[in-house]
Scaffold this active site. Sequence first.
Site, PDB file in Angstrom:
ATOM      1  N   GLY A 116       0.778  -1.234   0.000  1.00  0.00           N
ATOM      2  CA  GLY A 116       0.000   0.000   0.000  1.00  0.00           C
ATOM      3  C   GLY A 116       0.808   1.282   0.000  1.00  0.00           C
ATOM      4  O   GLY A 116       0.415   2.272  -0.594  1.00  0.00           O
ATOM      5  N   ASP A 163       1.159   3.598   4.347  1.00  0.00           N
ATOM      6  CA  ASP A 163       0.073   4.284   3.639  1.00  0.00           C
ATOM      7  C   ASP A 163      -0.925   4.902   4.614  1.00  0.00           C
ATOM      8  O   ASP A 163      -1.263   6.071   4.519  1.00  0.00           O
ATOM      9  CB  ASP A 163      -0.647   3.333   2.657  1.00  0.00           C
ATOM     10  CG  ASP A 163      -1.096   2.007   3.292  1.00  0.00           C
ATOM     11  OD1 ASP A 163      -0.932   1.824   4.520  1.00  0.00           O
ATOM     12  OD2 ASP A 163      -1.614   1.161   2.551  1.00  0.00           O
ATOM     13  N   LYS A 218      -6.102   7.714  10.598  1.00  0.00           N
ATOM     14  CA  LYS A 218      -7.525   7.643  10.994  1.00  0.00           C
ATOM     15  C   LYS A 218      -7.560   7.428  12.506  1.00  0.00           C
ATOM     16  O   LYS A 218      -7.769   6.318  12.985  1.00  0.00           O
ATOM     17  CB  LYS A 218      -8.199   6.441  10.314  1.00  0.00           C
ATOM     18  CG  LYS A 218      -8.679   6.690   8.911  1.00  0.00           C
ATOM     19  CD  LYS A 218      -9.768   5.699   8.473  1.00  0.00           C
ATOM     20  CE  LYS A 218      -9.230   4.385   8.012  1.00  0.00           C
ATOM     21  NZ  LYS A 218     -10.238   3.561   7.288  1.00  0.00           N
ATOM     22  N   PHE A 221     -13.607   4.465   4.717  1.00  0.00           N
ATOM     23  CA  PHE A 221     -12.727   3.554   4.000  1.00  0.00           C
ATOM     24  C   PHE A 221     -12.298   4.195   2.687  1.00  0.00           C
ATOM     25  O   PHE A 221     -13.123   4.555   1.859  1.00  0.00           O
ATOM     26  CB  PHE A 221     -13.395   2.196   3.744  1.00  0.00           C
ATOM     27  CG  PHE A 221     -12.388   1.172   3.328  1.00  0.00           C
ATOM     28  CD1 PHE A 221     -11.596   0.542   4.279  1.00  0.00           C
ATOM     29  CD2 PHE A 221     -12.185   0.880   1.982  1.00  0.00           C
ATOM     30  CE1 PHE A 221     -10.619  -0.381   3.899  1.00  0.00           C
ATOM     31  CE2 PHE A 221     -11.214  -0.042   1.592  1.00  0.00           C
ATOM     32  CZ  PHE A 221     -10.438  -0.677   2.560  1.00  0.00           C
ATOM     33  N   ASP A 253      -5.867   0.002  -1.386  1.00  0.00           N
ATOM     34  CA  ASP A 253      -6.740  -0.884  -2.150  1.00  0.00           C
ATOM     35  C   ASP A 253      -8.000  -1.287  -1.394  1.00  0.00           C
ATOM     36  O   ASP A 253      -8.104  -1.142  -0.180  1.00  0.00           O
ATOM     37  CB  ASP A 253      -5.997  -2.178  -2.489  1.00  0.00           C
ATOM     38  CG  ASP A 253      -5.838  -3.084  -1.260  1.00  0.00           C
ATOM     39  OD1 ASP A 253      -5.304  -2.606  -0.244  1.00  0.00           O
ATOM     40  OD2 ASP A 253      -6.275  -4.243  -1.308  1.00  0.00           O
ATOM     41  N   ARG A 294      -5.707   0.655  -6.476  1.00  0.00           N
ATOM     42  CA  ARG A 294      -4.407   1.201  -6.057  1.00  0.00           C
ATOM     43  C   ARG A 294      -3.888   2.245  -7.047  1.00  0.00           C
ATOM     44  O   ARG A 294      -3.126   3.126  -6.687  1.00  0.00           O
ATOM     45  CB  ARG A 294      -3.361   0.086  -5.952  1.00  0.00           C
ATOM     46  CG  ARG A 294      -3.602  -0.910  -4.824  1.00  0.00           C
ATOM     47  CD  ARG A 294      -2.339  -1.731  -4.606  1.00  0.00           C
ATOM     48  NE  ARG A 294      -2.547  -2.953  -3.846  1.00  0.00           N
ATOM     49  CZ  ARG A 294      -2.504  -3.031  -2.513  1.00  0.00           C
ATOM     50  NH1 ARG A 294      -2.287  -1.954  -1.801  1.00  0.00           N
ATOM     51  NH2 ARG A 294      -2.680  -4.192  -1.904  1.00  0.00           N
TER      52      ARG A 294
HETATM   53  P1  IMP Z   1      -3.943  -1.071  11.048  1.00  0.00           P
HETATM   54  O1  IMP Z   1      -3.071  -2.193  11.480  1.00  0.00           O
HETATM   55  O2  IMP Z   1      -5.373  -1.277  11.466  1.00  0.00           O
HETATM   56  O3  IMP Z   1      -3.442   0.285  11.421  1.00  0.00           O
HETATM   57  O4  IMP Z   1      -4.080  -1.177   9.497  1.00  0.00           O
HETATM   58  C1  IMP Z   1      -3.165  -0.732   8.619  1.00  0.00           C
HETATM   59  C2  IMP Z   1      -3.422  -1.322   7.258  1.00  0.00           C
HETATM   60  O5  IMP Z   1      -4.820  -1.520   7.004  1.00  0.00           O
HETATM   61  C3  IMP Z   1      -2.943  -0.387   6.193  1.00  0.00           C
HETATM   62  O6  IMP Z   1      -1.642  -0.686   5.808  1.00  0.00           O
HETATM   63  C4  IMP Z   1      -3.920  -0.615   5.068  1.00  0.00           C
HETATM   64  O7  IMP Z   1      -3.422  -1.619   4.217  1.00  0.00           O
HETATM   65  C5  IMP Z   1      -5.168  -1.143   5.707  1.00  0.00           C
HETATM   66  N1  IMP Z   1      -6.216  -0.096   5.782  1.00  0.00           N
HETATM   67  C6  IMP Z   1      -6.692   0.530   6.875  1.00  0.00           C
HETATM   68  N2  IMP Z   1      -7.623   1.441   6.576  1.00  0.00           N
HETATM   69  C7  IMP Z   1      -7.746   1.403   5.230  1.00  0.00           C
HETATM   70  C8  IMP Z   1      -8.558   2.135   4.295  1.00  0.00           C
HETATM   71  O8  IMP Z   1      -9.358   3.028   4.617  1.00  0.00           O
HETATM   72  N3  IMP Z   1      -8.393   1.799   2.990  1.00  0.00           N
HETATM   73  C9  IMP Z   1      -7.532   0.833   2.566  1.00  0.00           C
HETATM   74  N4  IMP Z   1      -6.752   0.145   3.398  1.00  0.00           N
HETATM   75  C10 IMP Z   1      -6.856   0.420   4.724  1.00  0.00           C
HETATM   76 MG    MG Z   2      -1.679  -2.392   3.689  1.00  0.00          MG
END
Ligand code: IMP
Ligand code: MG
Length: 181
Positions: free
Chosen positions: A45, A101, A132, A153, A160, A166
Amino acid sequence: MDYSKDIAQVLITKEQLAKRVQELGAQISKEYEGEKLTLVCILRGASVFFADLLRNITTDCEIDFIAVSSYGSGTTSSGEVKLVKDLSSTIEGENVIIVEDIMDTGVTLSYLKRMLQARNPKSIKICACVDKPERRTADIKADYIGFTIPNEFIVGYGLDYNEKYRNLPEICVLAPEVYSE
Ligand code: IMP
Ligand code: MG
């Protein structure tokens, strides 16, 4: 391919992205002047943001790549992080910036930061294109943040949904119909 019907809204335009990435690059370049820096891209990402950020850094730096998986498919994390591809080089004694990302729950970055910290880098920081904060469950903060957004989202600019979108050049809110189908 016409993605327009899948997109609810353009949240961050190409111009906004370019400007903010330039600012982040300038800030990082200033802070790491005269230091050895390794930028670590979290595949896949962060690849688009990473390539743009890298070209806005004017001090010496090396790059490396790491891949983890936390999302199966869908819009919520499985909460389980797996290392899919490790770095190619050692980071002991180096200044590291992890480039991601998006920081959502923070689970991925807290896992990665802990893992890389154990390798004794000189310093370790996090740069996330998007944050976020409403969704955070892990106790972690990014040192550099491109944009802070509400809990929606998003896709595009490397992000993606089920490996799609992407290649969109801006960051867009995905139409909810797409993931409720
Ligand atoms: P975390 O571990 O919950 O912080 O998630 C991080 C990963 O979740 C990121 O690297 C993204 O790949 C995915 N992710 C989280 N939110 C989104 C979104 O809104 N769109 C797309 N991918 C997301
Ligand atoms: Mg990711």
